[in-house]
Design an enzyme around this catalytic site. Structure first.
Site, PDB file in Angstrom:
ATOM      1  N   LEU A  94       0.812  -1.216   0.000  1.00  0.00           N
ATOM      2  CA  LEU A  94       0.000   0.000   0.000  1.00  0.00           C
ATOM      3  C   LEU A  94       0.845   1.265   0.000  1.00  0.00           C
ATOM      4  O   LEU A  94       1.955   1.293   0.518  1.00  0.00           O
ATOM      5  CB  LEU A  94      -0.936  -0.014   1.221  1.00  0.00           C
ATOM      6  CG  LEU A  94      -1.848  -1.249   1.293  1.00  0.00           C
ATOM      7  CD1 LEU A  94      -2.673  -1.213   2.583  1.00  0.00           C
ATOM      8  CD2 LEU A  94      -2.758  -1.330   0.078  1.00  0.00           C
ATOM      9  N   HIS A 100      -3.626   4.434  -2.052  1.00  0.00           N
ATOM     10  CA  HIS A 100      -4.574   3.544  -1.371  1.00  0.00           C
ATOM     11  C   HIS A 100      -5.142   4.226  -0.116  1.00  0.00           C
ATOM     12  O   HIS A 100      -6.337   4.134   0.178  1.00  0.00           O
ATOM     13  CB  HIS A 100      -3.893   2.241  -0.940  1.00  0.00           C
ATOM     14  CG  HIS A 100      -3.361   1.403  -2.060  1.00  0.00           C
ATOM     15  ND1 HIS A 100      -2.009   1.205  -2.253  1.00  0.00           N
ATOM     16  CD2 HIS A 100      -3.979   0.688  -3.027  1.00  0.00           C
ATOM     17  CE1 HIS A 100      -1.816   0.401  -3.296  1.00  0.00           C
ATOM     18  NE2 HIS A 100      -3.001   0.074  -3.786  1.00  0.00           N
ATOM     19  N   ARG A 127       3.879  -0.916  -8.291  1.00  0.00           N
ATOM     20  CA  ARG A 127       4.898  -1.357  -9.257  1.00  0.00           C
ATOM     21  C   ARG A 127       6.061  -0.371  -9.372  1.00  0.00           C
ATOM     22  O   ARG A 127       7.084  -0.730  -9.953  1.00  0.00           O
ATOM     23  CB  ARG A 127       4.258  -1.600 -10.629  1.00  0.00           C
ATOM     24  CG  ARG A 127       3.359  -2.837 -10.648  1.00  0.00           C
ATOM     25  CD  ARG A 127       2.912  -3.194 -12.068  1.00  0.00           C
ATOM     26  NE  ARG A 127       2.295  -4.508 -12.128  1.00  0.00           N
ATOM     27  CZ  ARG A 127       0.985  -4.744 -12.153  1.00  0.00           C
ATOM     28  NH1 ARG A 127       0.137  -3.732 -12.116  1.00  0.00           N
ATOM     29  NH2 ARG A 127       0.524  -5.981 -12.214  1.00  0.00           N
TER      30      ARG A 127
HETATM   31  P1  AMP Z   1      -4.063  -1.899  -6.650  1.00  0.00           P
HETATM   32  O1  AMP Z   1      -3.614  -2.296  -5.290  1.00  0.00           O
HETATM   33  O2  AMP Z   1      -2.964  -1.308  -7.500  1.00  0.00           O
HETATM   34  O3  AMP Z   1      -4.864  -2.964  -7.343  1.00  0.00           O
HETATM   35  O4  AMP Z   1      -5.056  -0.681  -6.448  1.00  0.00           O
HETATM   36  C1  AMP Z   1      -6.129  -0.757  -5.551  1.00  0.00           C
HETATM   37  C2  AMP Z   1      -6.976   0.482  -5.686  1.00  0.00           C
HETATM   38  O5  AMP Z   1      -6.178   1.640  -5.439  1.00  0.00           O
HETATM   39  C3  AMP Z   1      -7.563   0.662  -7.089  1.00  0.00           C
HETATM   40  O6  AMP Z   1      -8.873   1.190  -6.986  1.00  0.00           O
HETATM   41  C4  AMP Z   1      -6.613   1.649  -7.720  1.00  0.00           C
HETATM   42  O7  AMP Z   1      -7.206   2.412  -8.744  1.00  0.00           O
HETATM   43  C5  AMP Z   1      -6.285   2.527  -6.528  1.00  0.00           C
HETATM   44  N1  AMP Z   1      -5.021   3.234  -6.727  1.00  0.00           N
HETATM   45  C6  AMP Z   1      -3.822   2.704  -7.075  1.00  0.00           C
HETATM   46  N2  AMP Z   1      -2.896   3.674  -7.219  1.00  0.00           N
HETATM   47  C7  AMP Z   1      -3.526   4.845  -6.968  1.00  0.00           C
HETATM   48  C8  AMP Z   1      -3.118   6.217  -6.953  1.00  0.00           C
HETATM   49  N3  AMP Z   1      -1.862   6.584  -7.235  1.00  0.00           N
HETATM   50  N4  AMP Z   1      -4.043   7.163  -6.647  1.00  0.00           N
HETATM   51  C9  AMP Z   1      -5.319   6.807  -6.359  1.00  0.00           C
HETATM   52  N5  AMP Z   1      -5.761   5.527  -6.357  1.00  0.00           N
HETATM   53  C10 AMP Z   1      -4.889   4.565  -6.657  1.00  0.00           C
END
Ligand code: AMP
Length: 272
Positions: free
Chosen positions: A24, A28, A178
């Protein structure tokens, strides 16, 4: 998890949900705060969902750090961290999937076949397990957000979807789990995604409407970063995600770029 959610709902509690793949960051956490403000109980799931990864993708090496994630969740006011194992989410012989057939065709759906089938399926399952009143998704994954909204509409999920703006590093790089893969020079060149979007926004502000010229300008910005390789650069209608020739209505400029071996995505909405 489902039994707990049923009990909470019977007590009249409003459940807010943030699905994640863990590792996270502040992006997040911003979603957790949005959920916090809209509900009595905040649930964060941490699940690296195997069905949304292609065979050549980074499922095995996707970064994981549960202890750190759990601490961050607690700090941000999370009540329940749901951290299932893949074998408990996908039972042996699992054979039912959710397929969105329109919005998920292009962009990441074109270069990552099966990706949104995995995303829609796991989000549908998580909704049925967590039983949220409201779920929060990031605009950073613009296509995913739209696919989820469509799934909720078309399958009548009783869940309100809230979008959180993209949270960026001070220099403009969109936060992403990533980003950890990037070496120092790659990290520097990764800024080309944000720069390409800035360029698209500037051209739109200056009155340019032909998406051909906007895309070419974006391409040129990426070409200036030698470690970057374009996966796609598209300008699509914000509602249908169909490619458009001119920016006559809100359009999403979206791109996926490999920086070294790491695939990064970003997007912005262009408004005429
Ligand atoms: P992930 O863990 O990458 O699958 O992301 C989980 C949630 O966090 C998803 O709804 C993503 O769109 C959101 N998310 C990931 N990176 C960001 C960011 N930089 N800003 C806002 N939301 C994000």
């Amino acid at each position: 998890m489902q039994a707990r959610s049923l009990a909470l709902r019977r007590e009249g509690r409003r459940i807010g949900f943030v699905p994640t793949m863990g590792y996270l960051h502040d992006g997040h956490m911003a979603l957790v705060r949005l959920a916090r403000a809209r509900s009595d109980i905040v649930v964060v799931s941490i699940f690296v969902n195997p069905t949304q990864f292609g065979p050549q993708e980074d499922l095995a090496k996707y970064p994981r750090d549960f202890e750190r994630d759990e601490a961050l969740c607690r700090e941000a006011g999370t009540d329940i961290v749901f951290y299932p194992e893949a074998k408990d989410i996908y039972l042996t012989g699992h054979s039912v999937y959710v397929v969105e057939e329109s919005l998920s065709r292009g962009l990441c759906g074109a270069t990552r076949p099966g990706h949104f089938r995995g995303v829609a399926t796991v989000v549908a399952k998580l909704f049925n397990i967590v039983l949220p009143d409201v779920a929060v998704f990031g605009e950073k994954d613009g296509q995913q957000l739209r696919v989820i909204r469509r799934m909720v509409r078309d399958l009548n999920f009783p869940v309100e979807i809230v979008a959180g703006p993209t949270v960026r590093e001070p220099d403009g790089l969109a936060m992403s789990s990533r980003n950890k893969y990037l070496g120092p020079e790659e990290r520097r060149q990764a800024l080309c995604l944000r720069r390409a979007l800035d360029r698209a926004e500037a051209l739109t502000r200056d009155g340019v409407r032909e998406t051909g010229s906007i895309r070419a300008a974006m391409q040129q910005v990426i070409a200036e970063a030698p470690l970057a390789r374009v996966d796609y650069i598209e300008i699509v209608d914000d509602a249908t995600l169909e490619p458009v020739k001119t920016v006559a209505r809100p359009a999403m400029a979206a791109l996926a770029v490999f920086v070294g071996k790491t695939r990064l995505i970003d997007n912005t909405v262009l408004r005429p």
